[in-house]
Every structure is written in structure tokens, then in C-alpha cells.
Design an enzyme around this catalytic site. Structure first.
Site, mmCIF file in Angstrom:
data_model
loop_
_atom_site.group_PDB
_atom_site.id
_atom_site.type_symbol
_atom_site.label_atom_id
_atom_site.label_comp_id
_atom_site.label_asym_id
_atom_site.label_seq_id
_atom_site.Cartn_x
_atom_site.Cartn_y
_atom_site.Cartn_z
ATOM 1 N N HIS A 43 4.827 1.714 -2.967
ATOM 2 C CA HIS A 43 4.385 1.598 -1.863
ATOM 3 C C HIS A 43 2.860 1.772 -1.379
ATOM 4 O O HIS A 43 2.449 2.923 -1.145
ATOM 5 C CB HIS A 43 5.146 2.453 -0.602
ATOM 6 C CG HIS A 43 4.883 2.205 0.767
ATOM 7 N ND1 HIS A 43 6.112 2.303 1.730
ATOM 8 C CD2 HIS A 43 4.127 1.843 1.555
ATOM 9 C CE1 HIS A 43 5.744 2.265 2.662
ATOM 10 N NE2 HIS A 43 4.310 1.872 2.879
ATOM 11 N N GLU A 70 6.437 -2.363 -1.159
ATOM 12 C CA GLU A 70 6.608 -2.038 -0.018
ATOM 13 C C GLU A 70 5.395 -1.873 0.668
ATOM 14 O O GLU A 70 4.418 -1.386 0.185
ATOM 15 C CB GLU A 70 7.476 -0.885 0.297
ATOM 16 C CG GLU A 70 9.004 -0.744 -0.395
ATOM 17 C CD GLU A 70 9.453 0.470 -0.133
ATOM 18 O OE1 GLU A 70 10.746 0.643 -0.555
ATOM 19 O OE2 GLU A 70 8.955 1.472 0.240
ATOM 20 N N HIS A 190 15.436 5.930 1.553
ATOM 21 C CA HIS A 190 14.725 7.098 2.211
ATOM 22 C C HIS A 190 15.568 8.480 2.354
ATOM 23 O O HIS A 190 16.598 8.274 3.088
ATOM 24 C CB HIS A 190 14.160 6.910 3.714
ATOM 25 C CG HIS A 190 13.128 7.753 4.250
ATOM 26 N ND1 HIS A 190 11.797 7.294 4.072
ATOM 27 C CD2 HIS A 190 13.168 8.963 4.785
ATOM 28 C CE1 HIS A 190 11.067 8.299 4.652
ATOM 29 N NE2 HIS A 190 12.006 9.195 5.076
#
Length: 239
Positions: A43, A70, A190
Site C-alpha cells: 500500500h 492498494e 484490516h
């Protein structure tokens, strides 16, 4: 079996805290694949506080499983993903200064924008996934964007799992069932961990992939990286 994609941002955070190339992001990615990980997630953020642009390009030829990038689809991010062409791009509506991702897309409000961005990726053969809160009513708008998958934002589940796991997962099951009606694949990520992953995996239909970083790397400090990956794979196994 649900695939395990390991987010290696925390490896980059540790490296950047000292400078240099220890630990090596590329070496850890290759080791994770050797240990059984079925994907590598990164990410990159605009401030490059963990994964850098150089990391993105360095990793592309080395990742042999699935490369998942991401990020917030700002212009620089979109251009980079189109150049690198990972197997999957996951769109996350996080602010530049966010410590970590903290919300899913309002697909109704951002429908035109998401349609435009997603079409660019799909034209290049890149599978798309969009970060989504556990809200069944948002699924129809997610489907209208043209995305291939949704990624369920699992912070609410992880936070409430110790108190009432059945209540914590309820909205995720409802959202997953609704997503199946529209032919959307389901990813999740997450705060999933060794403590809460199996229950989630066992109850979410059509769960194709989980992306786990912070918990896995933290647990590996005690259990070792190879051993931790193997334990995660066992949690995901369907017997």
C-alpha cells in the site's frame, strides 16, 4: 481455499526507520512466497513513509504469486499501477495523512469517478477490488462501478469479535451474500489476526482472499515468519 496475501508495509516501515535496506522488502516478499503466501500486498502512500515507488517497481518482476497494490486512486497512483500492471489493484479512499485505512467507499457518491478509474485498469487486464464497509445497501452501487471484487473492511469485526463474534460478523455475512447476487468476488482485510481469522473465514461465503499485514508481522516476532504463515494457512483451510 481462501488465499492469503501478506501485506509487507510493516517490513518497509522497519527498514525506513533506520535507513539502508535492512530488512529487505524484496527478500521478505520472496521468502513469504517460499513459506506459502499466495500473494503479496503493498500500500504505497504519497509520502512514501513505508513502501516507496522504487519498491513497487523492484517487486513487480520478483513476485511470482499475486501482486496486489492498494491505494487511493489519485493520478500518480493510477499512472504507476498502469505501468506496473499488477494482478490486482485495490482502491482505498484514505486521506494522505491517514495512519491506516479507516473507511470504505461511498460508491453511490463516487460512482462516476470509480467507473472511470476502474475502466482504465480493466482495459489493461488488471483485476480491480474496492474497499467497502459491511453495508449490504452499498453493494449494488459497487457493482455499478464495474469492479471485479469488493474488499470488506474488517476493523469493526476485529474490534467487536471478543465481545460478541456473532453480532460482529452479521453485517459482513449480509454484505457478502448481497455481493454474490451481483457476481462480485469477495476479499477482506484490516485487523484480521490468528485470533479472529478462522471464524471469519468459516462464515463468509465466497471469500476469495484475505490481505493481512500488521497482525501477521507482529505475531511473527514471537512465532517466526515461516511458522506464522503456515498457521494462517491452516486457519484458512477448509477440511
Amino acid at each position: 481455499m481462501t488465499k492469503l496475501s501478506v501485506n509487507i508495509n510493516k517490513i518497509a516501515t522497519l527498514r525506513n526507520a533506520r535507513g539502508g535496506n535492512v530488512p529487505s522488502v524484496t527478500q521478505v516478499a520472496m521468502d513469504l512466497e517460499r513459506f506459502g503466501a499466495q500473494g503479496i500486498t503493498i500500500h504505497p502512500r504519497p509520502d512514501q513513509r513505508h513502501i516507496t515507488r522504487k519498491d513497487v517497481y523492484d517487486l513487480k518482476p520478483l513476485v511470482k504469486t499475486e501482486f496486489n497494490i492498494e491505494g487511493n486512486p489519485q493520478s500518480a497512483f493510477v499512472e504507476m499501477v498502469l505501468e506496473v500492471k499488477p494482478e490486482q489493484v485495490t482502491l482505498v479512499p484514505d486521506a494522505d495523512d491517514a495512519i491506516t485505512s479507516n473507511a470504505g467507499w461511498d460508491c453511490e457518491k463516487n460512482l462516476t469517478f470509480l467507473k472511470s478509474v476502474i475502466s482504465k485498469f480493466k482495459n489493461e487486464g488488471i483485476r480491480t477490488s474496492i474497499f467497502l464497509d459491511p453495508n449490504p445497501e452499498m453493494v449494488k452501487f459497487a457493482a455499478e462501478t464495474g469492479t471485479d471484487r469488493i474488499e470488506l473492511y474488517t476493523e469493526f469485526y476485529a474490534k467487536n469479535y471478543p465481545k460478541d463474534k456473532e453480532e460482529a460478523i452479521k453485517s459482513y455475512i449480509e454484505t457478502a451474500i448481497e455481493a454474490e447476487k451481483y457476481g462480485l468476488g469477495i476479499n477482506a482485510g484490516h485487523d484480521l489476526s490468528l485470533d479472529n481469522l478462522k471464524y471469519f473465514s468459516d462464515h463468509i461465503p465466497n471469500l476469495l482472499e484475505v490481505s493481512i499485514g500488521h497482525a501477521l508481522i507482529s505475531e511473527a516476532l514471537y512465532l517466526g515468519l515461516e511458522n506464522t504463515v503456515q498457521i494462517y494457512l491452516k486457519r484458512l483451510a477448509k477440511w
